[in-house]
Design a protein around this motif. Structure first.
Motif, PDB file in Angstrom:
ATOM      1  N   LEU A   1       0.828  -1.199   0.000  1.00 46.02           N
ATOM      2  CA  LEU A   1       0.000   0.000   0.000  1.00 46.02           C
ATOM      3  C   LEU A   1       0.868   1.257   0.000  1.00 46.02           C
ATOM      4  O   LEU A   1       0.579   2.231  -0.705  1.00 46.02           O
ATOM      5  CB  LEU A   1      -0.922  -0.025   1.218  1.00 46.02           C
ATOM      6  CG  LEU A   1      -2.074   0.976   1.236  1.00 46.02           C
ATOM      7  CD1 LEU A   1      -2.992   0.761   0.041  1.00 46.02           C
ATOM      8  CD2 LEU A   1      -2.869   0.844   2.541  1.00 46.02           C
ATOM      9  N   ARG A   2       1.951   1.220   0.763  1.00 46.04           N
ATOM     10  CA  ARG A   2       2.848   2.380   0.838  1.00 46.04           C
ATOM     11  C   ARG A   2       3.548   2.606  -0.503  1.00 46.04           C
ATOM     12  O   ARG A   2       3.703   3.749  -0.950  1.00 46.04           O
ATOM     13  CB  ARG A   2       3.886   2.163   1.942  1.00 46.04           C
ATOM     14  CG  ARG A   2       4.850   3.325   2.120  1.00 46.04           C
ATOM     15  CD  ARG A   2       5.689   3.177   3.360  1.00 46.04           C
ATOM     16  NE  ARG A   2       4.871   3.210   4.571  1.00 46.04           N
ATOM     17  CZ  ARG A   2       5.367   3.086   5.807  1.00 46.04           C
ATOM     18  NH1 ARG A   2       6.672   2.917   5.983  1.00 46.04           N
ATOM     19  NH2 ARG A   2       4.568   3.122   6.852  1.00 46.04           N
ATOM     20  N   PHE A   3       3.968   1.505  -1.168  1.00 44.55           N
ATOM     21  CA  PHE A   3       4.599   1.631  -2.477  1.00 44.55           C
ATOM     22  C   PHE A   3       3.637   2.279  -3.483  1.00 44.55           C
ATOM     23  O   PHE A   3       4.035   3.125  -4.297  1.00 44.55           O
ATOM     24  CB  PHE A   3       5.023   0.252  -2.991  1.00 44.55           C
ATOM     25  CG  PHE A   3       6.331  -0.229  -2.425  1.00 44.55           C
ATOM     26  CD1 PHE A   3       7.085   0.572  -1.575  1.00 44.55           C
ATOM     27  CD2 PHE A   3       6.819  -1.491  -2.743  1.00 44.55           C
ATOM     28  CE1 PHE A   3       8.296   0.129  -1.054  1.00 44.55           C
ATOM     29  CE2 PHE A   3       8.030  -1.946  -2.230  1.00 44.55           C
ATOM     30  CZ  PHE A   3       8.767  -1.137  -1.378  1.00 44.55           C
ATOM     31  N   LEU A   4       2.370   1.871  -3.437  1.00 43.86           N
ATOM     32  CA  LEU A   4       1.381   2.427  -4.362  1.00 43.86           C
ATOM     33  C   LEU A   4       1.157   3.910  -4.095  1.00 43.86           C
ATOM     34  O   LEU A   4       1.025   4.713  -5.025  1.00 43.86           O
ATOM     35  CB  LEU A   4       0.051   1.670  -4.242  1.00 43.86           C
ATOM     36  CG  LEU A   4       0.045   0.212  -4.747  1.00 43.86           C
ATOM     37  CD1 LEU A   4      -1.315  -0.422  -4.503  1.00 43.86           C
ATOM     38  CD2 LEU A   4       0.387   0.159  -6.237  1.00 43.86           C
ATOM     39  N   LYS A   5       1.117   4.278  -2.814  1.00 45.97           N
ATOM     40  CA  LYS A   5       0.907   5.687  -2.457  1.00 45.97           C
ATOM     41  C   LYS A   5       2.107   6.547  -2.810  1.00 45.97           C
ATOM     42  O   LYS A   5       1.958   7.727  -3.149  1.00 45.97           O
ATOM     43  CB  LYS A   5       0.614   5.807  -0.958  1.00 45.97           C
ATOM     44  CG  LYS A   5      -0.756   5.273  -0.560  1.00 45.97           C
ATOM     45  CD  LYS A   5      -0.975   5.431   0.938  1.00 45.97           C
ATOM     46  CE  LYS A   5      -2.352   4.954   1.372  1.00 45.97           C
ATOM     47  NZ  LYS A   5      -2.552   5.086   2.843  1.00 45.97           N
ATOM     48  N   SER A   6       3.293   5.960  -2.739  1.00 45.11           N
ATOM     49  CA  SER A   6       4.499   6.743  -3.007  1.00 45.11           C
ATOM     50  C   SER A   6       4.688   7.018  -4.496  1.00 45.11           C
ATOM     51  O   SER A   6       5.434   7.921  -4.869  1.00 45.11           O
ATOM     52  CB  SER A   6       5.735   6.006  -2.457  1.00 45.11           C
ATOM     53  OG  SER A   6       5.925   4.781  -3.148  1.00 45.11           O
ATOM     54  N   SER A   7       4.050   6.216  -5.328  1.00 45.54           N
ATOM     55  CA  SER A   7       4.139   6.423  -6.786  1.00 45.54           C
ATOM     56  C   SER A   7       2.734   6.635  -7.331  1.00 45.54           C
ATOM     57  O   SER A   7       2.193   5.802  -8.067  1.00 45.54           O
ATOM     58  CB  SER A   7       4.804   5.220  -7.457  1.00 45.54           C
ATOM     59  OG  SER A   7       6.078   4.970  -6.906  1.00 45.54           O
TER      60      SER A   7
ATOM     61  N   LEU B   1      -1.971   5.499 -13.424  1.00 45.30           N
ATOM     62  CA  LEU B   1      -1.826   5.030 -14.800  1.00 45.30           C
ATOM     63  C   LEU B   1      -2.243   3.567 -14.922  1.00 45.30           C
ATOM     64  O   LEU B   1      -2.973   3.190 -15.854  1.00 45.30           O
ATOM     65  CB  LEU B   1      -0.369   5.216 -15.253  1.00 45.30           C
ATOM     66  CG  LEU B   1      -0.080   4.893 -16.724  1.00 45.30           C
ATOM     67  CD1 LEU B   1      -0.826   5.847 -17.642  1.00 45.30           C
ATOM     68  CD2 LEU B   1       1.425   4.966 -16.990  1.00 45.30           C
ATOM     69  N   ILE B   2      -1.774   2.737 -13.987  1.00 47.66           N
ATOM     70  CA  ILE B   2      -2.131   1.310 -14.040  1.00 47.66           C
ATOM     71  C   ILE B   2      -3.623   1.126 -13.805  1.00 47.66           C
ATOM     72  O   ILE B   2      -4.282   0.334 -14.491  1.00 47.66           O
ATOM     73  CB  ILE B   2      -1.325   0.512 -12.985  1.00 47.66           C
ATOM     74  CG1 ILE B   2       0.177   0.625 -13.262  1.00 47.66           C
ATOM     75  CG2 ILE B   2      -1.745  -0.951 -13.010  1.00 47.66           C
ATOM     76  CD1 ILE B   2       1.047  -0.042 -12.217  1.00 47.66           C
ATOM     77  N   VAL B   3      -4.158   1.842 -12.810  1.00 42.97           N
ATOM     78  CA  VAL B   3      -5.590   1.724 -12.516  1.00 42.97           C
ATOM     79  C   VAL B   3      -6.426   2.106 -13.739  1.00 42.97           C
ATOM     80  O   VAL B   3      -7.417   1.436 -14.063  1.00 42.97           O
ATOM     81  CB  VAL B   3      -5.966   2.603 -11.304  1.00 42.97           C
ATOM     82  CG1 VAL B   3      -7.483   2.708 -11.163  1.00 42.97           C
ATOM     83  CG2 VAL B   3      -5.365   2.017 -10.037  1.00 42.97           C
ATOM     84  N   LEU B   4      -6.018   3.182 -14.417  1.00 41.75           N
ATOM     85  CA  LEU B   4      -6.738   3.595 -15.621  1.00 41.75           C
ATOM     86  C   LEU B   4      -6.656   2.535 -16.714  1.00 41.75           C
ATOM     87  O   LEU B   4      -7.628   2.282 -17.434  1.00 41.75           O
ATOM     88  CB  LEU B   4      -6.186   4.925 -16.143  1.00 41.75           C
ATOM     89  CG  LEU B   4      -6.635   6.183 -15.388  1.00 41.75           C
ATOM     90  CD1 LEU B   4      -5.948   7.410 -15.967  1.00 41.75           C
ATOM     91  CD2 LEU B   4      -8.156   6.346 -15.467  1.00 41.75           C
ATOM     92  N   GLY B   5      -5.479   1.917 -16.845  1.00 45.87           N
ATOM     93  CA  GLY B   5      -5.323   0.856 -17.837  1.00 45.87           C
ATOM     94  C   GLY B   5      -6.257  -0.311 -17.567  1.00 45.87           C
ATOM     95  O   GLY B   5      -6.915  -0.833 -18.484  1.00 45.87           O
ATOM     96  N   ILE B   6      -6.308  -0.729 -16.297  1.00 47.16           N
ATOM     97  CA  ILE B   6      -7.219  -1.826 -15.922  1.00 47.16           C
ATOM     98  C   ILE B   6      -8.663  -1.391 -16.126  1.00 47.16           C
ATOM     99  O   ILE B   6      -9.491  -2.157 -16.639  1.00 47.16           O
ATOM    100  CB  ILE B   6      -6.987  -2.238 -14.450  1.00 47.16           C
ATOM    101  CG1 ILE B   6      -5.567  -2.752 -14.259  1.00 47.16           C
ATOM    102  CG2 ILE B   6      -7.994  -3.307 -14.024  1.00 47.16           C
ATOM    103  CD1 ILE B   6      -5.184  -2.980 -12.806  1.00 47.16           C
TER     104      ILE B   6
ATOM    105  N   GLY C   1       1.374   8.710  -9.490  1.00 48.09           N
ATOM    106  CA  GLY C   1       1.197   8.824 -10.938  1.00 48.09           C
ATOM    107  C   GLY C   1       1.190   7.465 -11.613  1.00 48.09           C
ATOM    108  O   GLY C   1       0.347   7.170 -12.467  1.00 48.09           O
ATOM    109  N   GLN C   2       2.156   6.627 -11.218  1.00 45.24           N
ATOM    110  CA  GLN C   2       2.250   5.287 -11.783  1.00 45.24           C
ATOM    111  C   GLN C   2       1.021   4.457 -11.406  1.00 45.24           C
ATOM    112  O   GLN C   2       0.473   3.722 -12.229  1.00 45.24           O
ATOM    113  CB  GLN C   2       3.522   4.616 -11.261  1.00 45.24           C
ATOM    114  CG  GLN C   2       3.746   3.211 -11.803  1.00 45.24           C
ATOM    115  CD  GLN C   2       5.076   2.648 -11.331  1.00 45.24           C
ATOM    116  OE1 GLN C   2       6.114   2.939 -11.910  1.00 45.24           O
ATOM    117  NE2 GLN C   2       5.034   1.865 -10.266  1.00 45.24           N
ATOM    118  N   THR C   3       0.571   4.588 -10.162  1.00 43.70           N
ATOM    119  CA  THR C   3      -0.605   3.852  -9.690  1.00 43.70           C
ATOM    120  C   THR C   3      -1.849   4.251 -10.471  1.00 43.70           C
ATOM    121  O   THR C   3      -2.621   3.392 -10.913  1.00 43.70           O
ATOM    122  CB  THR C   3      -0.828   4.115  -8.190  1.00 43.70           C
ATOM    123  OG1 THR C   3       0.324   3.688  -7.459  1.00 43.70           O
ATOM    124  CG2 THR C   3      -2.060   3.370  -7.692  1.00 43.70           C
TER     125      THR C   3
END
Length: 387
Positions: free
Chosen positions: A9-15, A21-26, A17-19
């Motif tokens: 969860l912390r890794f996702l919050k720290s990035s 982007l992936i969520v939008l892709g899914i 923009g990347q998170t």
């Protein structure tokens, strides 16, 4: 496990923009699946309703042309017992060809008689009368609106019909119907069963027994049950599936193409997630190396990325469901026929949506296996040493 979840969860919050982007892709992948699935299902449902929904789906008729079912009530009772849960809207029909004569011209028609109440379930005749009323009395008929125009017949006119045996009869036109099929509007004349039986000289017999079923695609199986129950070689049982092979082929083609599109969309989503999370392993390799050096075992380190894939799948699925339903609603609302009706009706299958969302979550989690395996192979000392 909680530690791995918290780190994920912390890794996702720290990035962020990347998170995102992936969520939008899914989400886009899920929304495309839902939109295409709903579109194809709605189109098929509309097509089946228009072609089969207002027509008999199973018909029982004499094997020989010109014969009649002499005791229709007994046969109807037997048919109902064959599969009472599936069989609906039974109606006995008396029909035969005749020549319609007017002062101006004559034409060949099909006279069909049945109980108006029983026929309502299949043909919805009362709803299809565009002018006048049903002919409930003896020698009263309703005719198709196209036939009335072709022969210049008005409500209240008397028409004459002649059977192939030479019997003539005079009938009063009480209304016009529109079955939304031009060939039927030009050739059918409808009346009550008593009038048809008397004019066609069938006695108490009828030409055929028509019915519908709850699941139209199970009509062939129900027809087999009916045939076994009747156990009468003088009768033949037919169903709409064997008479509409081209329609079934088209529906199967639509379903197959829909599944192929959805599969390729799913593959692209999985590859996208795997590639982005693989890059994340490189970005987070120092942190992971430190965690492993502090005692985190390989399984827990791998779980960090599996949890990331799972969380991304959950977020993407929810956003995708909203986008998919929105797309389906927009298409049904703004893409219309010339008369303003929806080209494809808005149709939501919550089971299909749930399955699509579940597949997205599972696919996202499985896509995280590649970076998870890569993490398990990281040497913490080597990672820390190389910075």
């Amino acid at each position: 496990m909680k530690l791995a979840f918290d780190i994920a969860l912390r890794f996702l919050k720290s990035s962020k923009g990347q998170t995102i982007l992936i969520v939008l892709g899914i989400a886009i992948g899920v929304s495309v699946q839902i939109f295409i699935g709903s579109l194809i299902t709605g189109l098929q449902k509309s097509l089946v309703d228009k072609t089969v929904g207002s027509a008999p789906q199973i018909t029982v008729a004499p094997q020989e042309d010109g014969d009649f079912i002499l005791d229709p009530q007994a046969e109807i009772k037997t048919i109902k017992a064959a599969n009472p849960e599936e069989i609906t809207n039974l109606v006995a029909v008396t029909q035969g060809p005749a020549i319609l004569k007017t002062p101006a011209e004559s034409t060949t028609i099909i006279l069909r008689g049945f109980d108006w109440g029983a026929a309502q379930g299949i043909y919805k005749i009362a709803d299809r009368v565009v002018k006048g009323e049903l002919g409930i009395n003896e020698n009263e008929v309703i005719i198709g609106k196209d036939l009335s125009k072709n022969l210049n017949v008005a409500i209240g006119d008397a028409i004459e019909m002649i059977t192939p045996t030479g019997k003539t009869g005079e009938f009063l036109v009480t209304g016009f119907f529109d079955l939304q099929v031009k060939s039927l509007n030009e050739s059918w004349i409808l009346t009550n069963n008593g009038t048809a039986q008397t004019f066609l000289e069938t006695g108490e017999g009828v030409s055929q027994i028509e019915m519908q079923v709850n699941d139209v695609f199970a009509a062939d199986e129900v027809a087999m049950d009916v045939e076994k129950r009747l156990n009468d070689e003088t009768l033949i049982v037919t169903n709409w599936k064997e008479e509409n092979v081209a329609l079934l082929s088209g529906l199967s083609g639509q379903t197959a193409s829909s599944l192929m599109i959805q599969v390729f969309v799913l593959i692209s989503v999985v590859l996208g997630i795997a590639s982005v999370l693989a890059i994340s392993v490189v970005q987070k390799s120092r942190q992971i190396g430190i965690l492993k050096a502090m005692g985190m075992h390989n399984p827990k380190a791998s779980l960090v990325f599996l949890f990331q894939g799972f969380l991304l799948g959950i977020l993407g699925a929810f956003v995708g469901i909203a986008l998919g339903i929105g797309l389906s609603w927009s298409f049904a609302t703004f893409v219309t026929n010339p008369d303003g009706s929806s080209l494809v009706p808005f149709y939501i299958d919550w089971v299909f949506i749930g399955v699509s969302a579940g597949i997205a979550v599972i696919a996202s989690t499985l896509a995280a296996l590649i970076p998870a395996i890569r993490v398990s192979k990281l040497d913490p000392m080597e990672v820390i040493k190389n910075g």
